[in-house]
Every structure is written in C-alpha cells, then in structure tokens.
Design a protein around this motif. Structure first.
Motif, PDB file in Angstrom:
ATOM      1  N   LYS A  24       0.841  -1.202   0.000  1.00  0.00           N
ATOM      2  CA  LYS A  24       0.000   0.000   0.000  1.00  0.00           C
ATOM      3  C   LYS A  24       0.872   1.247   0.000  1.00  0.00           C
ATOM      4  N   ASN A  25       1.953   1.237   0.774  1.00  0.00           N
ATOM      5  CA  ASN A  25       2.867   2.384   0.794  1.00  0.00           C
ATOM      6  C   ASN A  25       3.508   2.601  -0.572  1.00  0.00           C
ATOM      7  N   ILE A  26       3.871   1.498  -1.223  1.00  0.00           N
ATOM      8  CA  ILE A  26       4.445   1.599  -2.562  1.00  0.00           C
ATOM      9  C   ILE A  26       3.427   2.188  -3.531  1.00  0.00           C
ATOM     10  N   ILE A  27       2.196   1.711  -3.440  1.00  0.00           N
ATOM     11  CA  ILE A  27       1.128   2.222  -4.314  1.00  0.00           C
ATOM     12  C   ILE A  27       0.914   3.709  -4.062  1.00  0.00           C
ATOM     13  N   ASP A  28       0.859   4.100  -2.797  1.00  0.00           N
ATOM     14  CA  ASP A  28       0.678   5.521  -2.464  1.00  0.00           C
ATOM     15  C   ASP A  28       1.824   6.361  -3.018  1.00  0.00           C
ATOM     16  N   SER A  29       3.033   5.836  -2.891  1.00  0.00           N
ATOM     17  CA  SER A  29       4.198   6.544  -3.415  1.00  0.00           C
ATOM     18  C   SER A  29       4.113   6.703  -4.929  1.00  0.00           C
ATOM     19  N   LYS A  30       3.742   5.644  -5.615  1.00  0.00           N
ATOM     20  CA  LYS A  30       3.617   5.696  -7.078  1.00  0.00           C
ATOM     21  C   LYS A  30       2.504   6.638  -7.505  1.00  0.00           C
ATOM     22  N   GLU A  31       1.410   6.645  -6.760  1.00  0.00           N
ATOM     23  CA  GLU A  31       0.319   7.572  -7.072  1.00  0.00           C
ATOM     24  C   GLU A  31       0.773   9.013  -6.897  1.00  0.00           C
ATOM     25  N   ALA A  32       1.580   9.270  -5.869  1.00  0.00           N
ATOM     26  CA  ALA A  32       2.119  10.612  -5.661  1.00  0.00           C
ATOM     27  C   ALA A  32       3.043  11.003  -6.815  1.00  0.00           C
ATOM     28  N   GLU A  33       3.849  10.055  -7.279  1.00  0.00           N
ATOM     29  CA  GLU A  33       4.725  10.318  -8.427  1.00  0.00           C
ATOM     30  C   GLU A  33       3.907  10.630  -9.674  1.00  0.00           C
ATOM     31  N   ILE A  34       2.837   9.851  -9.880  1.00  0.00           N
ATOM     32  CA  ILE A  34       1.975  10.065 -11.041  1.00  0.00           C
ATOM     33  C   ILE A  34       1.340  11.452 -10.973  1.00  0.00           C
ATOM     34  N   THR A  35       0.879  11.835  -9.805  1.00  0.00           N
ATOM     35  CA  THR A  35       0.277  13.154  -9.627  1.00  0.00           C
ATOM     36  C   THR A  35       1.295  14.248  -9.921  1.00  0.00           C
ATOM     37  N   ALA A  36       2.514  14.081  -9.425  1.00  0.00           N
ATOM     38  CA  ALA A  36       3.565  15.072  -9.675  1.00  0.00           C
ATOM     39  C   ALA A  36       3.880  15.163 -11.167  1.00  0.00           C
ATOM     40  N   LEU A  37       3.951  14.010 -11.836  1.00  0.00           N
ATOM     41  CA  LEU A  37       4.237  14.009 -13.269  1.00  0.00           C
ATOM     42  C   LEU A  37       3.100  14.649 -14.065  1.00  0.00           C
ATOM     43  N   LYS A  38       1.874  14.393 -13.648  1.00  0.00           N
ATOM     44  CA  LYS A  38       0.731  15.028 -14.311  1.00  0.00           C
ATOM     45  C   LYS A  38       0.817  16.540 -14.163  1.00  0.00           C
ATOM     46  N   SER A  39       1.226  16.987 -12.998  1.00  0.00           N
ATOM     47  CA  SER A  39       1.380  18.420 -12.752  1.00  0.00           C
ATOM     48  C   SER A  39       2.456  19.013 -13.666  1.00  0.00           C
ATOM     49  N   VAL A  40       3.565  18.299 -13.799  1.00  0.00           N
ATOM     50  CA  VAL A  40       4.643  18.760 -14.690  1.00  0.00           C
ATOM     51  C   VAL A  40       4.148  18.817 -16.135  1.00  0.00           C
ATOM     52  N   ILE A  41       3.410  17.793 -16.544  1.00  0.00           N
ATOM     53  CA  ILE A  41       2.867  17.760 -17.905  1.00  0.00           C
ATOM     54  C   ILE A  41       1.928  18.943 -18.131  1.00  0.00           C
ATOM     55  N   ASP A  42       1.071  19.226 -17.153  1.00  0.00           N
ATOM     56  CA  ASP A  42       0.153  20.362 -17.277  1.00  0.00           C
ATOM     57  C   ASP A  42       0.917  21.671 -17.400  1.00  0.00           C
ATOM     58  N   GLU A  43       1.982  21.819 -16.610  1.00  0.00           N
ATOM     59  CA  GLU A  43       2.798  23.030 -16.676  1.00  0.00           C
ATOM     60  C   GLU A  43       3.464  23.158 -18.039  1.00  0.00           C
ATOM     61  N   LEU A  44       3.955  22.043 -18.577  1.00  0.00           N
ATOM     62  CA  LEU A  44       4.585  22.073 -19.896  1.00  0.00           C
ATOM     63  C   LEU A  44       3.575  22.416 -20.985  1.00  0.00           C
ATOM     64  N   LYS A  45       2.375  21.869 -20.867  1.00  0.00           N
ATOM     65  CA  LYS A  45       1.327  22.188 -21.843  1.00  0.00           C
ATOM     66  C   LYS A  45       1.004  23.677 -21.796  1.00  0.00           C
ATOM     67  N   LEU A  46       0.889  24.213 -20.588  1.00  0.00           N
ATOM     68  CA  LEU A  46       0.597  25.638 -20.422  1.00  0.00           C
ATOM     69  C   LEU A  46       1.717  26.478 -21.011  1.00  0.00           C
ATOM     70  N   ALA A  47       2.957  26.095 -20.739  1.00  0.00           N
ATOM     71  CA  ALA A  47       4.104  26.834 -21.277  1.00  0.00           C
ATOM     72  C   ALA A  47       4.095  26.790 -22.804  1.00  0.00           C
ATOM     73  N   LYS A  48       3.735  25.639 -23.373  1.00  0.00           N
ATOM     74  CA  LYS A  48       3.674  25.506 -24.829  1.00  0.00           C
ATOM     75  C   LYS A  48       2.602  26.431 -25.398  1.00  0.00           C
ATOM     76  N   VAL A  49       1.437  26.432 -24.775  1.00  0.00           N
ATOM     77  CA  VAL A  49       0.340  27.293 -25.239  1.00  0.00           C
ATOM     78  C   VAL A  49       0.757  28.758 -25.149  1.00  0.00           C
ATOM     79  N   GLN A  50       1.408  29.112 -24.048  1.00  0.00           N
ATOM     80  CA  GLN A  50       1.850  30.501 -23.888  1.00  0.00           C
ATOM     81  C   GLN A  50       2.885  30.870 -24.941  1.00  0.00           C
ATOM     82  N   ALA A  51       3.792  29.955 -25.253  1.00  0.00           N
ATOM     83  CA  ALA A  51       4.805  30.217 -26.274  1.00  0.00           C
ATOM     84  C   ALA A  51       4.157  30.399 -27.646  1.00  0.00           C
ATOM     85  N   VAL A  52       3.167  29.569 -27.944  1.00  0.00           N
ATOM     86  CA  VAL A  52       2.465  29.690 -29.218  1.00  0.00           C
ATOM     87  C   VAL A  52       1.730  31.022 -29.287  1.00  0.00           C
ATOM     88  N   GLU A  53       1.069  31.392 -28.215  1.00  0.00           N
ATOM     89  CA  GLU A  53       0.347  32.669 -28.189  1.00  0.00           C
ATOM     90  C   GLU A  53       1.314  33.838 -28.361  1.00  0.00           C
TER      91      GLU A  53
END
Length: 88
Positions: A24-53
């Motif tokens: 369960k601890n491993i799963i929680d850790s992996k879920e936290a990593e996934i959440t962090a990576l999703k956040s990074v992806i969202d930030e990169l998408k936003l940066a890309k949109v801003q660069a295009v604009e």
C-alpha cells in the motif's frame, strides 16, 4: 503442537499484513509520483500554449508593421502617379 501451529499462523498473518502495508505504501508513493508528473505535464502544456500565443502576437505585430509600410508605399506611389499626370 496446536499452539505452535497457531503461533506460526499468527506470524504468517502478521507477515502478510506487513507485506500488504508495504505494498500500500508503494502504491501511495507511485500515485504521488503520477500526480507530480501530471502536474509537470500540465505546466509544460501551459508553457507551450503561452509560447504559441506569444509567437502569434509577434507574427501579428510584424504583419501589421508590413501592412503599414506597404500602405505608405502605395500612398506615395499614388501621389507620384497623380503628379506625373499633371505634367504633360
């Protein structure tokens, strides 16, 4: 013998519980990593949109500057052609 068997089963149960907790601890850790990576992806998408604009704004600005330049040239050429028509 029965008490020994019960103690062994208790130990096995405790080990299994510990293993479940660890998993369960491993799963929680992996879920936290996934959440962090999703956040990074969202930030990169936003940066890309801003660069295009930003690029679009720059292109629009350059286009307007060119239009103004050519409008001035057209006006100047029209004046020159009118002046030419005045002289025989």
């Amino acid at each position: 013998m029965a008490i020994t068997q019960i103690n062994a089963e208790d130990k096995t149960y405790e080990n299994e519980v510990q293993e479940v907790v660890q998993l369960k601890n491993i799963i929680d850790s992996k879920e936290a990593e996934i959440t962090a990576l999703k956040s990074v992806i969202d930030e990169l998408k936003l940066a890309k949109v801003q660069a295009v604009e930003e690029a679009k704004k720059e292109a629009d600005k350059l286009m307007v500057e060119k239009i103004i330049k050519y409008e001035k040239q057209i006006r100047r050429l029209k004046r020159e052609s009118k002046d030419m028509l005045l002289y025989p």
